[in-house]
Design an enzyme around this catalytic site. Structure first.
Site, mmCIF file in Angstrom:
data_model
loop_
_atom_site.group_PDB
_atom_site.id
_atom_site.type_symbol
_atom_site.label_atom_id
_atom_site.label_comp_id
_atom_site.label_asym_id
_atom_site.label_seq_id
_atom_site.Cartn_x
_atom_site.Cartn_y
_atom_site.Cartn_z
ATOM 1 C CG ASP A 11 -1.645 1.252 1.453
ATOM 2 O OD1 ASP A 11 -2.367 1.665 0.536
ATOM 3 O OD2 ASP A 11 -1.476 1.863 2.519
ATOM 4 C CG ASP A 13 -1.701 7.749 0.275
ATOM 5 O OD1 ASP A 13 -0.762 8.561 0.163
ATOM 6 O OD2 ASP A 13 -2.548 7.571 -0.621
ATOM 7 C CG ASP A 173 -2.036 2.331 6.462
ATOM 8 O OD1 ASP A 173 -2.151 2.061 5.253
ATOM 9 O OD2 ASP A 173 -2.576 3.324 6.982
#
Length: 223
Positions: A11, A13, A173
């Site tokens: 991922d 961001d 995240d």
């Protein structure tokens, strides 16, 4: 016998880069342009990882499709303007990210990829700003897929690279990343420094506290 190919998908961001300042600022500008109350910082960060239409549908659920579309366009314009003004500084890499990415990239049997809610334009600009455009062999973006946690991004990355699910991992995240990994039947590695609380990463196979832990965690999964 040579080692089988491995695939590590990241991922962006909240995982590779800390873009929360840019995201909150652009979202604030977008809502203000429509004369709407700005969502809280926590609310904004809770939708990071979703494609923008899905994100706006959550943040402005009481607004019409027309207004939600305007919010999406406003966000894109504000974020793009920030990136042009600030460059890489608008989304700095997390500590250790560059070093670990380079170390993995230098391993012949390891392929790197990205699965992100960003647009292709946004991802390409970010990777170029950080000098990482040559490191990721597969790039899955919001333009071409259903929003996370649909497994389409991971499934396409597996097809593009020819790596099996058992030899692949997703690093992210948010709960969306880990749910996407589970849906695609690949191992999920959650990171504790991002935008979702650690408690939201319940479907992760591992949760790491720093980038330095990633190589050992990968070895644990694959060995």
């Amino acid at each position: 016998m040579s080692a089988p190919l491995r695939l590590v998908l990241f991922d962006v961001d909240g995982t590779l880069v800390d873009s929360q300042g840019a995201i909150v600022s652009a979202m604030t500008a977008s809502f203000q342009a429509q004369s709407l109350p700005v969502p809280s910082r926590n609310a904004i960060l809770s939708i990071v990882g979703l494609s923008l239409p899905h994100a706006m549908a959550r943040l402005a659920s009481d607004q019409s499709d027309l207004v939600q579309n305007a919010l999406v366009d406003g966000y894109k314009q504000a974020y793009h303007a920030q990136r042009l003004e600030q460059g890489a500084a608008s989304s700095p890499l997390y500590p250790g990210a560059r070093e670990v990415i380079q170390a993995l990239h230098d391993m012949p049997e390891v392929l790197l990829g990205v699965a992100t809610g960003k647009s292709k334009r946004g991802l390409d600009a970010l990777l170029e700003a950080h000098g990482l455009e040559q490191h990721f062999i597969t790039r899955q973006v919001a333009d071409h897929h259903p929003s996370k946690p649909h497994p389409s991004m991971i499934e396409t990355a597996l097809a593009e690279t020819g790596v099996g699910a058992a030899h692949s991992v997703m690093v992210g995240d948010t709960s969306f990343d880990m749910e996407m990994a589970a849906a695609a039947q690949v191992a999920g590695i959650g990171v504790s420094w991002g935008y979702h609380d650690r408690s939201a990463l319940s479907t992760a196979q591992y949760v790491i506290e720093s980038f330095e832990e990633l190589p050992v965690t990968l070895a644990n999964i694959w060995d």
